[in-house]
Structures are given as structure tokens and as C-alpha cells.
Design an enzyme around this catalytic site. Sequence first.
Site, PDB file in Angstrom:
ATOM      1  N   LEU A 201      20.599 -11.086  -4.540  1.00  0.00           N
ATOM      2  CA  LEU A 201      20.402 -11.427  -3.128  1.00  0.00           C
ATOM      3  C   LEU A 201      19.116 -10.785  -2.736  1.00  0.00           C
ATOM      4  O   LEU A 201      19.045  -9.704  -2.846  1.00  0.00           O
ATOM      5  CB  LEU A 201      21.375 -10.875  -2.490  1.00  0.00           C
ATOM      6  CG  LEU A 201      22.884 -11.738  -2.433  1.00  0.00           C
ATOM      7  CD1 LEU A 201      23.893 -11.009  -1.370  1.00  0.00           C
ATOM      8  CD2 LEU A 201      22.659 -13.001  -2.198  1.00  0.00           C
ATOM      9  N   HIS A 202      18.238 -11.450  -2.124  1.00  0.00           N
ATOM     10  CA  HIS A 202      17.111 -10.841  -1.359  1.00  0.00           C
ATOM     11  C   HIS A 202      16.567 -11.790  -0.331  1.00  0.00           C
ATOM     12  O   HIS A 202      15.582 -11.083   0.124  1.00  0.00           O
ATOM     13  CB  HIS A 202      15.910 -10.303  -2.786  1.00  0.00           C
ATOM     14  CG  HIS A 202      15.151 -11.515  -2.857  1.00  0.00           C
ATOM     15  ND1 HIS A 202      15.567 -12.408  -3.826  1.00  0.00           N
ATOM     16  CD2 HIS A 202      13.763 -12.057  -2.579  1.00  0.00           C
ATOM     17  CE1 HIS A 202      14.641 -13.371  -3.885  1.00  0.00           C
ATOM     18  NE2 HIS A 202      13.540 -12.956  -3.438  1.00  0.00           N
TER      19      HIS A 202
END
Length: 371
Positions: free
Chosen positions: A204-205
Site C-alpha cells: 500500500l502506498h
Amino acid sequence: MKILSIVGARPNFMKIAPFAHAIRKCPSVKHVIVHTGQHYDQKMSTSFFEDLDIPMPDINLEVGSGSHAQQTAEIMKRFEPVLLEHKPDVLVVVGDVNSTIACSLVAAKLSIPIAHIEAGLRSFDKDMPEEINRILTDRITDVFFTTCIEANAHLVAEGAAKNRIFFVGNVMIDTLMHNLKRANKSQILSSLHLQPKGYALVTLHRPSNVDDKHNLTNILNAINVIQEKIPVVFPIHPRTKKNFELFGLTSMVQGMKGLKLVEPLGYLDFLCLTNGAKMVVTDSGGIQEETTVLKIPCLTVRENTERPITIKEGTNVLVGVKTKKIVSEAQKVLSGKAKKGRIPKYWDGKASERILNILVSLHNKGKLRVK
Ligand code: UD1
């Protein structure tokens, strides 16, 4: 012929690697690599040069982090003298990061032809910084290289000339195919005490997920349910790590016994983990493509994607950011009802060679630049 290529952020390294290798085999072409320094940590940058045997950058602009305006402006200021000194026949940019648009804009003003690898992808979501970078880069690009036929259509609809658009395939997949055997020798599964097909992989980013406490909490709630059913490994991006702390979510994450949080991984270790996973839960663009080629189920925690071919033809499913939907799609995979897919056309490991041949041919005909 002199080609100057730009890299800046993590996904750029995998895209430039096969192109640099193709140029190496072509003695009449000189290659200059400029790293903007958008990503700078060993684990976000140098490790990829080592893993992928990319020639070390000739120049590093060392811009570092900042707001979008600061980072983009700083890259432009520092890149202009470099471009004036090197005067390449063509500037090659990849993907959609701030380094891509910043360097393209400098080149356009200096009348240096621009070739964009991975042109024409559109999420049609202007809240995504990458979408702005894609649209603007393509507006000033001279030679477009696309990964799918849908991208050609987007470019034509936006006014690009058809004879400047080349559907060549996917350079990121060149890198995957050239490195899969080496990646499978990685010891990462045993060092994390994981069994093949016995774990889920999470990344996740995206700012829309990790800079928003509500969305990040929803996604973490889903991961919480998944890690009770199957071990979950989560290499954590620096942006995400910062926000766990900022939003007070660190203790929630640490309380998940089936979750293994690890530092960002090198290319080979990460590819090995992807290839061995039961499923991948991600908001990355490139991972949607890699899982499609590896035929690993991918749940994309976003409302849209600029890579719909991975849904139409591949293993990708858009699951949004609501806990219930993420969990129910994960449950489908765990109960053996994962989506099957096929590998898209030209994602065959030869895209970089096609790109180099086209660039050399256009150069020889004096047709690199659109007047
Ligand atoms: C950037 C790209 C995104 C890409 C992603 C891959 C843009 C607009 N975004 O997002 O498209 O998918 O890279 O990772 O170009 N940081 C470090 N060490 C580093 C780099 C960053 O600690 O080596 C931290 C900094 O606190 C920085 C934050 O991460 O402020 C975000 O970095 P930035 O380059 O601004 O954006 P990414 O989220 O990495």
C-alpha cells in the site's frame, strides 16, 4: 546516437533496466542515465541497480522529497543544465512519476525530442497525481510507446498522431521475464517462515489510501480479517509507515499476529514473494501487471485503474477501499474461486528491443521530433 534516460522513483528502475541492457548490445548508441533522486533510500533505489544490473546513473540530481510543486520544480532546475550539457538526440522517460513530467517539460522547452515509455494509460481520475503527470507528459511527447491497444486509443482521442504511437508491449514484463529464474532462488520465503501459496502479500502506498485515515483504517480492518485466515506479509513503503504513526495505527498493526511487517524489499525478493503468494492485495500499478503475467490473483484496493487490461485479460479485480468488499473477494480466492487470466499481447520480454529499434530507425530518418 545519444539517448538520455530518466529514472527517479522505484518503479522506474524496473522499466529502464531492460532498455539499458538492449542499448548495451548496440555499440552505435551512447546511453546517459540521469537519476533525479526522487527516491534515495538504499531500499527504494540503490538495491534495484544492484539486483537488476543497471549501469549506475551517470548523474544524480539528488532532489529528495518535498511537496509536488517543490519536487517537480527542483528536478526541473537541476535537470536543465544537464540536458544543455549532454544535448541528447532523444530524452526517454518512463511511467508517470513527478520525475517523468519534470524532465519532459525541460526537454520540450529545449526542443529535445521526448519518447515516453508506457504512454497513454489513463485512470480518468484527476485526483491521482500520476494521472496529471501522464496527461501532461503525453501532451508534449514526440514518440509514444504503449503497453496495450487501449492506450493507443486514448492518445489518438487526445490528438496524438497515429504514426507516432507504437504498441510495443511492456518493459516491466521484460524485466520480470529476464529475472524470474533468479528471483525464484531467493531465500525470502524461508527467511520469513512462509510456505508457497500459503500466504497473502500486501503493498500500500497510494496517497488516496494511505494519507487518508478513514481509508487506511478500512483497509487495515480488512487485512486484520485476512491475517486470521492466512499469514500476510506486508513490505512497508516509507509513506505508509509514516502515516501509521501519524494516525496512531501502529499498535493496531502490531497487534495482528498473522501479519509480518517488513522493510521495503529488493526486486528479486519481492518478485519471489509475488510468485509464491496465494493472492496479492495492492494499490500499486506495476504489481497489477506482474500478477497478471504470473497468474497470481490480485485484489486492487482502488476505485479505478489505468491498467484495465489486467482486469479484462488478467487476474486483477478492483475491490475498492471498503472493508467488506476486500474481505469477500479475498474469501473467494481462499475458497478456490480466484479469477483466471491470460497474458496480454506483446507482454513477452521483448518490448525494450522493439523500442530501441524504433528509436534508432526514427533517428536515422531524422524523424524523432514532431515539429
Ligand atoms: C512515488 C510516485 C508514485 C509511485 C511511487 C512508488 C509521484 C507523484 N509518485 O510515490 O507514482 O507509485 O513513487 O514508490 O511521483 N521517502 C523515503 N525514502 C525514499 C523516498 C521517499 O523515506 O527513498 C518518503 C518521504 O517521506 C517522501 C514519501 O516517502 O515524502 C513519499 O515519496 P514521494 O517520492 O513523494 O512519493 P511516493 O509516495 O513514493
